[in-house]
Design a protein around this motif. Sequence first.
Motif, short mmCIF file in Angstrom:
data_model
loop_
_atom_site.label_atom_id
_atom_site.label_comp_id
_atom_site.label_asym_id
_atom_site.label_seq_id
_atom_site.Cartn_x
_atom_site.Cartn_y
_atom_site.Cartn_z
N PHE A 94 1.00 -1.15 0.02
CA PHE A 94 -0.06 -0.03 0.13
C PHE A 94 0.72 1.38 0.18
O PHE A 94 1.65 1.46 0.72
CB PHE A 94 -1.04 -0.02 1.14
CG PHE A 94 -1.68 1.21 1.63
CD1 PHE A 94 -2.52 2.00 0.46
CD2 PHE A 94 -1.74 1.93 2.70
CE1 PHE A 94 -3.25 2.98 0.71
CE2 PHE A 94 -2.50 2.93 3.04
CZ PHE A 94 -3.04 3.71 2.08
N TYR A 95 0.70 2.13 -1.20
CA TYR A 95 1.49 3.38 -1.04
C TYR A 95 0.65 4.60 -0.44
O TYR A 95 -0.46 4.54 -0.76
CB TYR A 95 1.73 3.48 -2.70
CG TYR A 95 2.39 5.08 -2.87
CD1 TYR A 95 3.66 5.31 -2.45
CD2 TYR A 95 1.48 6.03 -3.09
CE1 TYR A 95 4.03 6.69 -2.79
CE2 TYR A 95 2.00 7.47 -2.95
CZ TYR A 95 3.46 7.57 -2.96
OH TYR A 95 3.82 8.89 -3.03
N CYS A 96 1.15 5.33 0.48
CA CYS A 96 0.59 6.29 1.26
C CYS A 96 1.30 7.45 1.61
O CYS A 96 2.45 7.43 1.77
CB CYS A 96 0.04 5.82 2.51
SG CYS A 96 -0.86 6.63 4.03
N GLN A 97 0.79 8.54 1.46
CA GLN A 97 1.31 9.79 1.96
C GLN A 97 0.59 10.41 3.07
O GLN A 97 -0.33 11.24 3.12
CB GLN A 97 1.22 10.81 1.00
CG GLN A 97 1.80 10.55 -0.73
CD GLN A 97 1.59 11.56 -1.50
OE1 GLN A 97 2.28 12.37 -1.67
NE2 GLN A 97 0.38 11.38 -2.36
N PRO A 98 0.75 9.88 4.39
CA PRO A 98 0.00 10.24 5.47
C PRO A 98 0.28 11.64 6.04
O PRO A 98 -0.79 12.17 6.75
CB PRO A 98 0.71 9.29 6.63
CG PRO A 98 1.86 8.91 6.13
CD PRO A 98 1.83 9.11 4.59
N ILE A 115 4.27 1.75 1.91
CA ILE A 115 5.41 2.60 1.37
C ILE A 115 4.72 4.01 1.84
O ILE A 115 3.89 4.59 1.38
CB ILE A 115 5.36 2.58 -0.10
CG1 ILE A 115 5.88 1.13 -0.46
CG2 ILE A 115 6.31 3.80 -0.54
CD1 ILE A 115 5.86 1.05 -1.98
N GLU A 116 5.72 4.63 2.73
CA GLU A 116 5.25 5.83 3.30
C GLU A 116 6.27 6.93 2.70
O GLU A 116 7.35 6.90 2.80
CB GLU A 116 5.64 5.90 4.95
CG GLU A 116 5.36 7.34 5.48
CD GLU A 116 5.37 7.53 6.99
OE1 GLU A 116 5.16 8.40 7.50
OE2 GLU A 116 6.19 6.51 7.48
N ASP A 117 5.51 7.54 1.89
CA ASP A 117 6.12 8.90 1.08
C ASP A 117 6.15 10.14 2.10
O ASP A 117 5.05 10.95 1.87
CB ASP A 117 5.45 8.91 -0.23
CG ASP A 117 6.14 9.83 -1.10
OD1 ASP A 117 7.30 10.66 -0.64
OD2 ASP A 117 5.81 10.27 -2.31
#
Length: 471
Positions: A241-245, A275-277
């Motif tokens: 899961f790609y995420c920009q929190p 994946i935390e961008d």
Amino acid sequence: MKSDNSIHIVTQALRDLIASSAPGAQLPSVRDLIEKFRVSPATVQNAFARLAGEGLIDPRPGQGTFVRQRPITGAASDLSWQAVALGAGRHAGGSMQDLLALPPPGSIPLSMGYLPQDLQATELLSAALKQIARNPALWDRLPFEGMDLLRAWFAREIGHGNVFSPHEAIICPGGQAAIASTLRALLAPGSTLLVEAPTYIGVISAARAAGITLVPVPGDADGVRPDLLEAALHETGARVFYCQPTFANPSGALLSELRRKQVLKVVADARAFLIEDDWARDLHLGSPPPPPLAAQDPNGHVIYIRSLAKSAAPGLRIAAIMARGAALARLRAARGGEDFFVSGPLQAAALNIVTSPGWKRHLSTARNALAERRDALVTALRAEIGSDIGINVPQGGMHLWMQLPDHVSDTALASDLARQGVLVSPGRAWFPADPPGSYLRLTFAVAPSILREGARIIGTAIRQRGDRQTE
């Protein structure tokens, strides 16, 4: 794609014009071509770039674009065989190319994704480059993982007990390269990647280029919805899961404290990766944001990406990926086979500026200016369009996410605005599937006077679209 077809049409028309013109003849301006073909400035710039690559034109900044030479006469080249050899295309790069295209002189650039020159750390970079120029050893080979001291800085920046050690960080040439490497390391072609909806256009482009299937997970002002993420992991079998929190691009959403815990639990229960961008951590416009998700992850579920290009300058192509366990081994293998290592002088310059006393002053100045400019754009838009306009006012980053009236097409409006020199990003490009409405992403990093003029033109264009609807 429509964008690619428009580029082809403009390019071919210019080729025909070049063929009938003498060397040295001046070609129509960007503005003239926009008006003639009803396309965006980026489309014209891409057409010029293709012709320059073919050696047919001579761009002269400040003067115009001129015919360089006549095309070679005789039998035309037959390049049709390439379509069979290449097969179906996987790159959906039209929207990404539009964002990367340099804005024409005199335009109002509300689509860019970097700090403008007046907010960049150029003085720090200039001083750093002068200093490191005296160290010729930096031009030698480096470990492909990067300079030890720079890796240590990225690891320390997460804080909260130093979740990652320096040897668990890998230096990359920018955040986009870090994203692409991570996707290739974790996902095989044909596998599934979950993403927020909307999400960063760069991850959409990188995933499609790698043959990865994208599945959107909706969210709201508090970020991605954990219940829908859990359902998507279960129904698709996805494990990434790609995420920009933190100040997501484009929506500006900040994942709430409660949801941060819930998202981490959902990912851990599914034995998946997140994946935390963390692209905008340096650009908070009020209180500092919560710690990264990686700081609360003891078991290696979070792959953490942090870049400097957004907070320093576009040319400082330095980022880091951090991971542990077998995922780190996969990332090392992927990075080692791609570009060997990032330039030593560039790494040294990055380390120099982020450890200098001036770095914190630079960030403070940029944050204050961005907060002022955000408020100026919001105020101007509401004055032009109405106080009930759907704007997500972010607490960080450099973008506004604006919902348009149902009758206004984002792509049609963006074309209208481009013909008037205002560059915006249509919202549909930021969705991996059908968008639930019509949106614009607007950058508020430029000077307030430019923002107010842009808002005026946007308001007029929206009203004109509404008038056409009622005729």
